[in-house]
Design a protein around this motif. Structure first.
Motif, PDB file in Angstrom:
ATOM      1  N   ARG A 150       0.832  -1.176   0.000  1.00 30.11           N
ATOM      2  CA  ARG A 150       0.000   0.000   0.000  1.00 30.11           C
ATOM      3  C   ARG A 150       0.874   1.235   0.000  1.00 30.11           C
ATOM      4  O   ARG A 150       1.902   1.269   0.693  1.00 30.11           O
TER       5      ARG A 150
ATOM      6  N   ALA B 288      -6.080   3.656   2.741  1.00 30.60           N
ATOM      7  CA  ALA B 288      -6.490   2.650   1.763  1.00 30.60           C
ATOM      8  C   ALA B 288      -7.846   2.968   1.146  1.00 30.60           C
ATOM      9  O   ALA B 288      -8.043   2.822  -0.058  1.00 30.60           O
TER      10      ALA B 288
ATOM     11  N   TYR C   8      -5.365  -3.442  -4.593  1.00 34.49           N
ATOM     12  CA  TYR C   8      -6.772  -3.076  -4.495  1.00 34.49           C
ATOM     13  C   TYR C   8      -7.645  -3.869  -5.466  1.00 34.49           C
ATOM     14  O   TYR C   8      -8.782  -4.194  -5.152  1.00 34.49           O
TER      15      TYR C   8
END
Length: 225
Positions: A29, A35, A77
């Motif tokens: 990330r 996020a 993602y």
């Protein structure tokens, strides 16, 4: 003795060693990012790309760049372009469904509720940057791989239920004939609201055009306030 260096570059963890001077990318990330916010940026960027380009021309790297992250980080993602496309469409339909359900939740006739629905949902279409282009891809993908995109089918059915309920109310109060086909008529109402208005707004995108589009729909359906 083997030594390693860890580099944080554009949100990717890269590990280099004396034996492997070329860093290998470890997807992670983006450093210090949120996020949820990153995912929302990706969906917004993806919608723009899917609207402006043919499906085959959209790449994960392009979407990632538009969202301000690296091509490697986007895979944290979304596992694939199909995954990203489905998430983009389902995100849009969920927003639409929340909007129309809230619009018809109050009291009033079916015409009153449909007018409220028009006022609430039409701006979503006008801000969609040409969502009909995605809509055409959705129809094609659903025909080719219906099971793969079952969630989109389910969400579309949830949308249809709102419009079919309005048709039932119209029949019950005598505004619509008793033999009206609820499913077909409801789907036609939905097509006007979610498809036809969207397409027209793509070609008539001036600020005042949206009000005129709503007025035209009301006049054609005989539900003027």
């Amino acid at each position: 003795m083997l030594t390693k260096a860890v580099i944080i570059a554009n949100g990717d963890l890269m590990t280099a060693s004396r034996d492997n001077p070329t860093p290998s990318v470890k997807r992670g990330r983006p450093f210090g990012s949120n996020a949820k916010a990153t995912r929302e940026r990706l969906l917004k960027a993806a919608e723009k790309h899917f609207n402006q380009q043919a499906y085959s021309d959209v790449s994960m790297a392009k979407v990632a760049k538009s969202a301000g992250i690296t091509g490697a980080a986007i895979y944290n993602y979304f596992a694939s372009k199909d995954d990203l496309f489905e998430a983009t469409v389902t995100n849009r339909i969920r927003t639409y469904n929340r909007t129309i359900n809230q619009a018809v939740a109050g009291s009033g006739s079916w015409k009153d509720k449909f007018n409220k629905l028009l006022e609430a949902a039409t701006p979503l279409q006008g801000n969609s940057s040409g969502f009909p282009m995605i809509g055409a891809v959705v129809i094609n993908r659903l025909q080719q791989e219906p099971e793969k995109f079952q969630e989109i089918r389910d969400l579309r059915e949830d949308s249809a239920k709102v419009f079919r309920a309005l048709v039932v109310e119209g029949i019950d109060c005598g505004d619509l004939p008793k033999d009206t086909d609820v499913a077909i008529t409801g789907d036609l109402l939905m097509a006007i609201t979610a498809g036809a208005i969207n397409t027209v707004s793509f070609y008539h995108s001036e600020p005042d055009d949206m009000d005129q589009i709503i007025r035209a729909v009301r006049a054609l359906l005989g539900i003027d306030r």
